[in-house]
Design an enzyme around this catalytic site. Structure first.
Site, short mmCIF file in Angstrom:
data_model
loop_
_atom_site.label_atom_id
_atom_site.label_comp_id
_atom_site.label_asym_id
_atom_site.label_seq_id
_atom_site.Cartn_x
_atom_site.Cartn_y
_atom_site.Cartn_z
N ARG A 19 0.97 -1.17 0.02
CA ARG A 19 -0.01 0.00 -0.13
C ARG A 19 1.00 1.23 -0.41
NH1 ARG A 19 -3.58 -0.96 5.16
NH2 ARG A 19 -3.87 0.94 4.59
N GLY A 141 -7.05 -6.28 15.93
CA GLY A 141 -7.65 -7.63 16.72
C GLY A 141 -7.56 -7.04 18.31
C1 UD1 Z 1 -1.62 -7.44 13.88
C2 UD1 Z 1 -2.59 -7.87 14.48
C3 UD1 Z 1 -3.12 -7.37 15.61
C4 UD1 Z 1 -3.01 -5.94 15.14
C5 UD1 Z 1 -2.45 -5.36 14.73
C6 UD1 Z 1 -1.93 -4.40 15.24
C7 UD1 Z 1 -1.72 -10.84 13.91
C8 UD1 Z 1 -2.79 -11.69 13.32
N1 UD1 Z 1 -2.91 -9.51 13.59
O1 UD1 Z 1 -2.45 -7.57 12.07
O2 UD1 Z 1 -4.34 -8.34 16.34
O3 UD1 Z 1 -4.44 -5.31 15.69
O4 UD1 Z 1 -0.81 -6.38 13.75
O5 UD1 Z 1 -1.21 -3.32 13.82
O6 UD1 Z 1 -0.97 -10.84 14.68
N2 UD1 Z 1 4.93 -9.66 9.08
C9 UD1 Z 1 5.98 -11.23 8.91
N3 UD1 Z 1 5.68 -11.44 8.28
C10 UD1 Z 1 3.67 -11.76 7.75
C11 UD1 Z 1 3.31 -11.23 8.51
C12 UD1 Z 1 3.21 -9.82 9.03
O7 UD1 Z 1 6.85 -9.61 9.04
O8 UD1 Z 1 4.29 -13.53 7.58
C13 UD1 Z 1 4.68 -8.39 9.82
C14 UD1 Z 1 4.70 -7.49 9.01
O9 UD1 Z 1 5.75 -6.83 8.02
C15 UD1 Z 1 4.06 -6.05 10.08
C16 UD1 Z 1 3.60 -7.00 11.71
O10 UD1 Z 1 4.20 -8.33 11.01
O11 UD1 Z 1 5.56 -5.51 10.74
C17 UD1 Z 1 2.52 -7.36 11.13
O12 UD1 Z 1 1.78 -7.78 10.07
P1 UD1 Z 1 0.20 -6.72 9.72
O13 UD1 Z 1 0.04 -8.26 8.37
O14 UD1 Z 1 0.39 -5.76 9.41
O15 UD1 Z 1 -0.61 -8.08 10.40
P2 UD1 Z 1 -2.56 -6.99 10.77
O16 UD1 Z 1 -3.00 -7.81 9.47
O17 UD1 Z 1 -2.68 -5.60 10.42
#
Ligand code: UD1
Ligand code: CA
Length: 450
Positions: A19, A141
């Protein structure tokens, strides 16, 4: 005391960041001149962790370079936050202590808040999570609390019942747990039976509770857990950071005539008693002593300024500049790698690049150090007490001795001895009465024509 247990910080930075619509990886976008990742690493560093692991995508070389000296763990596929934390497991082999999970796209977190989460661990919680109450809980969450106030589970918005969706206490993503419990007991039990078919880190709460482990939620300020997913949110985070920086500098004794118009870098240092006028921008690497006056409309980057200096209005100080005590730098003066000693003055319309200027020297209006021949840069040396006449060009490499004078309008290409006068311009010719005769002649011609 939190210091009693070793600490490992795991920073998640493997998300796609689509995004942002930018070729730059999301977490390398800057806020106040420092990447988001560096902001998070700085907050982590303030806790003096024993290990720091950054989890990235396989193709993120630029992120790898930006993380040193932190360890790097590659998450081969982005299968969710739980999967991402698991990717750090190898880097935490043999580690015993607390693991603190942070997101690299949450750049405004403070070390104080992180300490509160670790304190909740000290208070007996097996897993502690940072919660907050956003204006719009939307996709966050939700934190489900038990009657005793302990954390019972975290449910993602997409998986929540309508009752759960009404909860306004949300998950920031920051989580602390005993590392061995997290990696050996909790994370291996996380599955993908959910709306996104991902390994949710948040599932470790339910798993812990089922194992009779107590979990806690600590409430933090919404402004601190602001996540950045778009250019728009990056600008919001930048503005929030600037508000915080202005307040911090004022609290430390810096006078800001109009705070909203002054922009700081994350590493700007300013001593108490310095005043900063309207519309001043600090780029990275600026350190200003106390008792300095920075007048309106200045741009500073990579410069050190000593006590008593007066800068601006409309000055541009570029990297490598060192401004000594009581130096005056006036309007439309640009410095680059200029070392200017105590009490020297350059008050108007001047370029000073690759130059050393001795104490009390006076640099006249329109002086230019010609430091570049299109291929290389050369040094100019101006001795203490020297006087450079207006509109002079000093063609480097060249030196002007102490207390020497340069006549206005000179192009100086050879070294000038101390106490000498160097003047380089055509001798002035004067023709007595010439102008009067010329006028008489021309008026007559004009009269004839009319
Ligand atoms: C996550 C939380 C949610 C919280 C929110 C806050 C989970 C399942 N959900 O959701 O409860 O309210 O963040 O912003 O944890 N990332 C990785 N590898 C992956 C997926 C994500 O490194 O496979 C990293 C992303 O770069 C980021 C962070 O983890 O820094 C959060 O990932 P994102 O996909 O934005 O989580 P949300 O769905 O927003
Ligand atoms: Ca997110």
């Amino acid at each position: 005391m939190t210091a009693a247990r070793p600490l490992a910080v795991i920073v998640l930075a493997a998300g796609q960041g689509t995004r942002m619509q930018s070729p730059l990886p999301k977490v390398l976008h800057p806020i106040a001149g420092r990447t988001m990742l560096a902001h998070v690493l700085a907050a982590a560093a303030a806790l003096s962790p024993d290990r720091v692991v950054v989890v990235t995508r396989p193709d993120a070389e630029a992120i790898g370079k930006a993380t040193a000296p932190a360890r790097l763990a590659v998450q081969a596929e982005q299968l969710g936050t739980g999967h991402a934390v698991m990717a750090a497991r190898k880097e935490l082999e043999g580690f015993h202590g607390d693991a603190l999970v942070l997101y690299a796209d949450t750049p405004l977190l403070t070390a104080e808040t992180l300490r509160r989460i670790l304190a909740a661990r000290d208070g007996g919680a097996s897993v502690a999570v940072l919660g907050f109450r956003p204006a719009d809980p939307a996709a966050y969450g939700r934190l489900v609390l038990a009657h005793d106030g302990s954390l019972q589970k975290i449910v993602e918005a997409k998986d929540a019942t309508s009752a759960e969706r009404k909860i306004d206490f949300c998950n920031s993503g920051v989580l602390a747990a005993d590392a061995r419990t997290l990696f050996d007991d909790l994370l291996p039990r996380v599955g993908t039976n959910n709306a996104k078919k991902e390994y949710y880190l948040t599932d470790v709460i339910q798993i812990a509770v089922a194992h009779k482990l107590r979990c806690a939620a600590v409430e933090g300020a919404a402004a601190e857990v602001l996540g950045v997913n778009s250019q728009d949110e990056l600008a919001v985070a930048e503005a929030a950071f600037q508000r915080r920086a202005r307040a911090a500098h004022m609290a430390a004794g810096v006078t800001l005539s109009d705070p909203a118009t002054v922009y700081f870098a994350a590493d700007t240092e300013i001593g108490p008693g310095t005043s900063v006028g309207q519309n001043v921008v600090f780029g990275p690497g600026v350190s200003v002593a106390g008792g300095v006056t920075i007048k309106p409309f200045c741009h500073l980057e990579g410069v050190r300024i000593a006590r008593g200096a007066i800068i601006g209005p409309f000055a541009r100080l570029r990297p490598g500049s060192e401004i000594g005590e009581d130096v005056h730098i006036g309007n439309f003066v640009e410095t680059k790698a200029a070392k200017i000693d105590r009490g020297a003055k350059a008050n108007h319309l001047t370029y000073l690049g690759d130059v050393t200027i001795g104490a009390e020297a006076n640099i006249g209006a329109g002086t230019i150090t010609c430091n570049y021949d299109g291929f290389f840069k050369y040094q100019t040396e101006i001795g203490a007490g020297a006087f450079i006449g207006s509109n002079s060009a000093l063609v480097a490499p060249v030196s002007v001795g102490a207390n020497a004078n340069i006549g206005a309008g000179s192009v100086i290409t050879r070294n000038v001895a101390a106490d000498a006068l160097a003047i380089e311009r055509s001798p002035q010719v004067e023709k007595p009465g010439w102008a009067a005769k010329f006028r008489t002649l021309m008026r007559a011609r004009k009269a004839k024509k009319d």
